[in-house]
Design a protein around this motif. Sequence first.
Motif, PDB file in Angstrom:
ATOM      1  N   TYR A   4     -12.699   9.982 -10.211  1.00  0.00           N
ATOM      2  CA  TYR A   4     -11.327   9.450 -10.256  1.00  0.00           C
ATOM      3  C   TYR A   4     -10.257  10.545 -10.297  1.00  0.00           C
ATOM      4  O   TYR A   4      -9.111  10.291  -9.958  1.00  0.00           O
ATOM      5  N   ASP A   5     -10.641  11.752 -10.712  1.00  0.00           N
ATOM      6  CA  ASP A   5      -9.637  12.825 -10.752  1.00  0.00           C
ATOM      7  C   ASP A   5      -9.556  13.579  -9.424  1.00  0.00           C
ATOM      8  O   ASP A   5      -8.675  14.411  -9.240  1.00  0.00           O
ATOM      9  N   ASP A   6     -10.472  13.294  -8.519  1.00  0.00           N
ATOM     10  CA  ASP A   6     -10.465  13.992  -7.220  1.00  0.00           C
ATOM     11  C   ASP A   6      -9.400  13.399  -6.311  1.00  0.00           C
ATOM     12  O   ASP A   6      -9.185  12.193  -6.285  1.00  0.00           O
ATOM     13  N   ARG A   7      -8.754  14.289  -5.557  1.00  0.00           N
ATOM     14  CA  ARG A   7      -7.713  13.850  -4.620  1.00  0.00           C
ATOM     15  C   ARG A   7      -8.344  13.389  -3.315  1.00  0.00           C
ATOM     16  O   ARG A   7      -9.358  13.931  -2.881  1.00  0.00           O
ATOM     17  N   ALA A   8      -7.717  12.395  -2.691  1.00  0.00           N
ATOM     18  CA  ALA A   8      -8.199  11.924  -1.395  1.00  0.00           C
ATOM     19  C   ALA A   8      -8.095  13.056  -0.376  1.00  0.00           C
ATOM     20  O   ALA A   8      -7.094  13.770  -0.358  1.00  0.00           O
ATOM     21  N   PRO A   9      -9.105  13.253   0.470  1.00  0.00           N
ATOM     22  CA  PRO A   9      -9.032  14.307   1.483  1.00  0.00           C
ATOM     23  C   PRO A   9      -8.024  13.981   2.580  1.00  0.00           C
ATOM     24  O   PRO A   9      -7.583  14.865   3.306  1.00  0.00           O
ATOM     25  N   ALA A  10      -7.656  12.704   2.711  1.00  0.00           N
ATOM     26  CA  ALA A  10      -6.672  12.288   3.723  1.00  0.00           C
ATOM     27  C   ALA A  10      -6.038  11.001   3.211  1.00  0.00           C
ATOM     28  O   ALA A  10      -6.675  10.265   2.451  1.00  0.00           O
ATOM     29  N   PRO A  11      -4.778  10.726   3.599  1.00  0.00           N
ATOM     30  CA  PRO A  11      -4.160   9.499   3.092  1.00  0.00           C
ATOM     31  C   PRO A  11      -4.855   8.244   3.620  1.00  0.00           C
ATOM     32  O   PRO A  11      -5.281   8.194   4.770  1.00  0.00           O
ATOM     33  N   LEU A  12      -4.973   7.254   2.732  1.00  0.00           N
ATOM     34  CA  LEU A  12      -5.698   6.019   3.068  1.00  0.00           C
ATOM     35  C   LEU A  12      -4.752   4.999   3.692  1.00  0.00           C
ATOM     36  O   LEU A  12      -3.587   4.909   3.323  1.00  0.00           O
ATOM     37  N   ASP A  13      -5.301   4.192   4.593  1.00  0.00           N
ATOM     38  CA  ASP A  13      -4.536   3.043   5.115  1.00  0.00           C
ATOM     39  C   ASP A  13      -4.518   1.898   4.114  1.00  0.00           C
ATOM     40  O   ASP A  13      -3.586   1.092   4.095  1.00  0.00           O
ATOM     41  N   ALA A  14      -5.573   1.801   3.324  1.00  0.00           N
ATOM     42  CA  ALA A  14      -5.697   0.683   2.389  1.00  0.00           C
ATOM     43  C   ALA A  14      -6.712   1.069   1.328  1.00  0.00           C
ATOM     44  O   ALA A  14      -7.543   1.961   1.550  1.00  0.00           O
ATOM     45  N   ALA A  15      -6.606   0.397   0.181  1.00  0.00           N
ATOM     46  CA  ALA A  15      -7.574   0.662  -0.885  1.00  0.00           C
ATOM     47  C   ALA A  15      -7.875  -0.632  -1.612  1.00  0.00           C
ATOM     48  O   ALA A  15      -7.050  -1.538  -1.663  1.00  0.00           O
ATOM     49  N   VAL A  16      -9.080  -0.687  -2.155  1.00  0.00           N
ATOM     50  CA  VAL A  16      -9.460  -1.798  -3.019  1.00  0.00           C
ATOM     51  C   VAL A  16      -9.956  -1.194  -4.327  1.00  0.00           C
ATOM     52  O   VAL A  16     -10.787  -0.276  -4.305  1.00  0.00           O
ATOM     53  N   THR A  17      -9.414  -1.685  -5.453  1.00  0.00           N
ATOM     54  CA  THR A  17      -9.906  -1.214  -6.747  1.00  0.00           C
ATOM     55  C   THR A  17     -10.814  -2.275  -7.349  1.00  0.00           C
ATOM     56  O   THR A  17     -10.517  -3.464  -7.295  1.00  0.00           O
ATOM     57  N   PHE A  18     -11.929  -1.823  -7.897  1.00  0.00           N
ATOM     58  CA  PHE A  18     -12.913  -2.736  -8.493  1.00  0.00           C
ATOM     59  C   PHE A  18     -12.998  -2.531 -10.012  1.00  0.00           C
ATOM     60  O   PHE A  18     -13.420  -3.432 -10.720  1.00  0.00           O
ATOM     61  N   ALA A  19     -12.661  -1.337 -10.476  1.00  0.00           N
ATOM     62  CA  ALA A  19     -12.779  -1.048 -11.905  1.00  0.00           C
ATOM     63  C   ALA A  19     -11.684  -1.819 -12.653  1.00  0.00           C
ATOM     64  O   ALA A  19     -10.563  -1.918 -12.162  1.00  0.00           O
ATOM     65  N   PRO A  20     -11.990  -2.393 -13.840  1.00  0.00           N
ATOM     66  CA  PRO A  20     -10.993  -3.195 -14.563  1.00  0.00           C
ATOM     67  C   PRO A  20     -10.001  -2.313 -15.322  1.00  0.00           C
ATOM     68  O   PRO A  20      -9.714  -2.556 -16.490  1.00  0.00           O
ATOM     69  N   SER A  21      -9.474  -1.305 -14.641  1.00  0.00           N
ATOM     70  CA  SER A  21      -8.641  -0.299 -15.293  1.00  0.00           C
ATOM     71  C   SER A  21      -7.358  -0.083 -14.506  1.00  0.00           C
ATOM     72  O   SER A  21      -7.388   0.182 -13.307  1.00  0.00           O
ATOM     73  N   GLY A  22      -6.223  -0.200 -15.202  1.00  0.00           N
ATOM     74  CA  GLY A  22      -4.936   0.033 -14.550  1.00  0.00           C
ATOM     75  C   GLY A  22      -4.764   1.481 -14.104  1.00  0.00           C
ATOM     76  O   GLY A  22      -4.067   1.750 -13.124  1.00  0.00           O
ATOM     77  N   ASP A  23      -5.394   2.418 -14.812  1.00  0.00           N
ATOM     78  CA  ASP A  23      -5.304   3.819 -14.393  1.00  0.00           C
ATOM     79  C   ASP A  23      -5.885   3.996 -12.992  1.00  0.00           C
ATOM     80  O   ASP A  23      -5.388   4.796 -12.197  1.00  0.00           O
ATOM     81  N   VAL A  24      -6.939   3.240 -12.714  1.00  0.00           N
ATOM     82  CA  VAL A  24      -7.577   3.338 -11.393  1.00  0.00           C
ATOM     83  C   VAL A  24      -6.657   2.766 -10.310  1.00  0.00           C
ATOM     84  O   VAL A  24      -6.599   3.280  -9.191  1.00  0.00           O
TER      85      VAL A  24
END
Length: 331
Positions: A218-238
């Motif tokens: 979770y602390d790693d930066r995306a290697p390229a900007p995403l078009d879309a994302a889905v979060t599954f973890a029940p965490s607002g930080d995510v």
Amino acid sequence: MRALRLDHPRPAAERPLTVARVDDPSPAAGELLIDVAACAVCRTDLQIAEGDLPARRLPIVPGHQAVGRVAALGAGVAGWTPGDRVGVGWLGGACGDCAFCRDGRENLCADAVFTGWDRDGGFAERMVARADFALRLPDGFADVDAAPLLCGGVIGYRALRVSGVRPGGRLGLFGFGASALIAIQVARHWGCEVFVWTRSAAERARAAELGAAWTGGYDDRAPAPLDAAVTFAPSGDVVVAALRAVDRGGTVAINAIHLDRVPEFPYELLWGERVIRSVANFTRSDAQAFLTLAAVAGIRTAVERHPLDGANEALRRISDGTVSGAAVLVV
Ligand SMILES: [Zn+2]
Ligand SMILES: [Zn+2]
């Protein structure tokens, strides 16, 4: 029959479900009586059992990813025959009459009822379900393999649609549990480039096996900007981490019925027409579209089998994060 009953929500370590001997339910008008063969266990079951999601009715039999055979028909049921294979998911019924229902968005119906929350669910040898909300399952899946498709799979599919990702697009998945395991297969079937964030090294390896182009913590930066994302973890930080990773105009779809909180974040993260959207269960049309696609695309589920009276152990393993793939009760 045997049913796993929740009388008082409490932590998974305190074994909240008890095995009860109860009479078989009888199908009311419009309902099916179902012999349950398998029922997958979802994080939502854990949240109900522990009280994070307040119980709507107690006692209740949880379980909303049930696969079985029709045993008997209530009055007025058409289109189903005893012996038919049937699936029962989280959306157990809706009013059919409000603006949302009439628009095919019964997932937003204020009077929707949910399996294993309002109605007794599939942690039992038998259950009843509304025939008009029961799902037809394609051939090609064993009962235990079909069960996890019915919640994590269908909702993951709706989340992909809500995220707006297009075939070939760059998609981020944040968290890699049972639902994401299926979503990545759908996204790969669509030719998407998939980036996966998860704390677990084992889950990162699994994501790579399933065709992830990149995996990280979770602390790693995306290697390229995403078009879309889905979060599954029940965490607002995510959710905020996902928002940081999407490009202008990108959507973060939150595939979680319960979030710990939504932390404050700088408006720049949302600027540029980025969107945060929750995903509220699913419609019958999502479910049937996904189940058909799952058969065509050869979606495979990794399951961990437990006996019916091992439901507390399955909940505890979900709570500890030690379950591998989807936990399924084999009835
Ligand atoms: Zn679920
Ligand atoms: Zn309605």
